[in-house]
Design a protein around this motif. Structure first.
Motif, mmCIF file in Angstrom:
data_model
loop_
_atom_site.group_PDB
_atom_site.id
_atom_site.type_symbol
_atom_site.label_atom_id
_atom_site.label_comp_id
_atom_site.label_asym_id
_atom_site.label_seq_id
_atom_site.Cartn_x
_atom_site.Cartn_y
_atom_site.Cartn_z
ATOM 1 N N LEU A 100 -45.658 -12.970 32.876
ATOM 2 C CA LEU A 100 -45.813 -11.701 32.170
ATOM 3 C C LEU A 100 -44.647 -10.766 32.465
ATOM 4 N N VAL A 101 -44.190 -10.754 33.711
ATOM 5 C CA VAL A 101 -43.046 -9.916 34.077
ATOM 6 C C VAL A 101 -41.772 -10.418 33.390
ATOM 7 N N THR A 102 -41.623 -11.736 33.308
ATOM 8 C CA THR A 102 -40.449 -12.314 32.645
ATOM 9 C C THR A 102 -40.447 -11.985 31.164
ATOM 10 N N LEU A 103 -41.607 -12.060 30.516
ATOM 11 C CA LEU A 103 -41.712 -11.692 29.096
ATOM 12 C C LEU A 103 -41.404 -10.208 28.893
ATOM 13 N N ALA A 104 -41.838 -9.385 29.835
ATOM 14 C CA ALA A 104 -41.510 -7.954 29.760
ATOM 15 C C ALA A 104 -40.004 -7.739 29.868
ATOM 16 N N GLU A 105 -39.335 -8.522 30.707
ATOM 17 C CA GLU A 105 -37.874 -8.465 30.794
ATOM 18 C C GLU A 105 -37.239 -8.784 29.443
#
Length: 229
Positions: A100-105
């Motif tokens: 989820l954090v990577t997708l937010a990036e």
């Protein structure tokens, strides 16, 4: 004497003629570089054709390099009308940390298919059953990423940041209030722009709707002109 002249004429070959024959030999033609095939228009949409060692892939965003290495468990499917995501496994079974954090990036990306995959992937993960319990522990890491997205000068990136913020607020509700002040500065700045005034106002109203009465005081501390719904 005539025979001798003829034989000598055949035997002696001028140096210039010899060099000319070498340069005109068919072997020299084979040394010319072959014409490289032109890439297909669809290649830029295929993750297999993205060079992970290219200059663009070595960007500050973790999403570009992760996607190029196949670390995102979903792929883009091209439709005749619109695109969609196809997951390699059910989104409910995917670990939110760190996906989820990577997708937010990836919301800060400006190149297709990164823009589509990150936006749709982030949205679909938040819609799975039990997302609230999985997202709340990630808020300290998600909020700085969204803050950078909302500070981006690209209008489309900022718009994706607003959508992601509303989606996140709908999932975690009042739990976002402790982090909200870090996001309001960029919203206040864009609120002064006519083209974003309405969308930013709607975003603030959604934050109040999902965050409760305590959200109003937090918003007004950064945006005094905000009127509660």
């Amino acid at each position: 004497n005539n025979v001798l002249r003829m034989s000598s004429g055949i035997h002696i070959k001028p140096k210039a003629a010899a060099e000319k024959s070498k340069t005109s030999s068919p072997l020299s033609c084979s040394l010319e570089p072959a014409v490289k095939p032109q890439p297909k228009p669809s290649d830029k949409l295929n993750p297999k054709t993205i060079d992970p060692f290219s200059a663009y892939s070595q960007s500050s965003s973790a999403f570009a390099s992760t996607y190029a290495k196949g670390g995102i468990p979903c792929r883009l499917v091209h439709g005749s009308v619109k695109h969609k995501l196809q997951w390699e496994c059910l989104p409910e079974t995917v670990p939110f940390d760190p996906l989820l954090v990577t997708l937010a990036e990836g919301l800060r990306e400006t190149r297709h298919p990164y823009t589509f995959v990150s936006k749709e992937g982030f949205k679909q993960l938040l819609l799975v059953e039990g997302a609230t319990e999985k997202v709340i522990p990630l808020l300290p890491r998600l909020v700085p990423v969204l803050k950078a997205t909302l500070a981006h000068e690209d209008d489309e990136v900022f718009g994706r940041g607003l959508d992601a913020l509303v989606q996140l607020s709908a999932v975690v509700g009042p739990c976002l209030n402790d982090h909200l002040k870090h996001l309001l500065t960029n919203l206040s700045r864009r609120l002064m722009e006519k083209k974003f005034r309405e969308k930013v106002t709607v975003t603030l109203q959604k934050l109040e709707q999902y965050g409760g009465k305590a959200t109003v005081a937090i918003i007004k501390s950064k945006i005094p002109t905000y009127c509660s719904i």
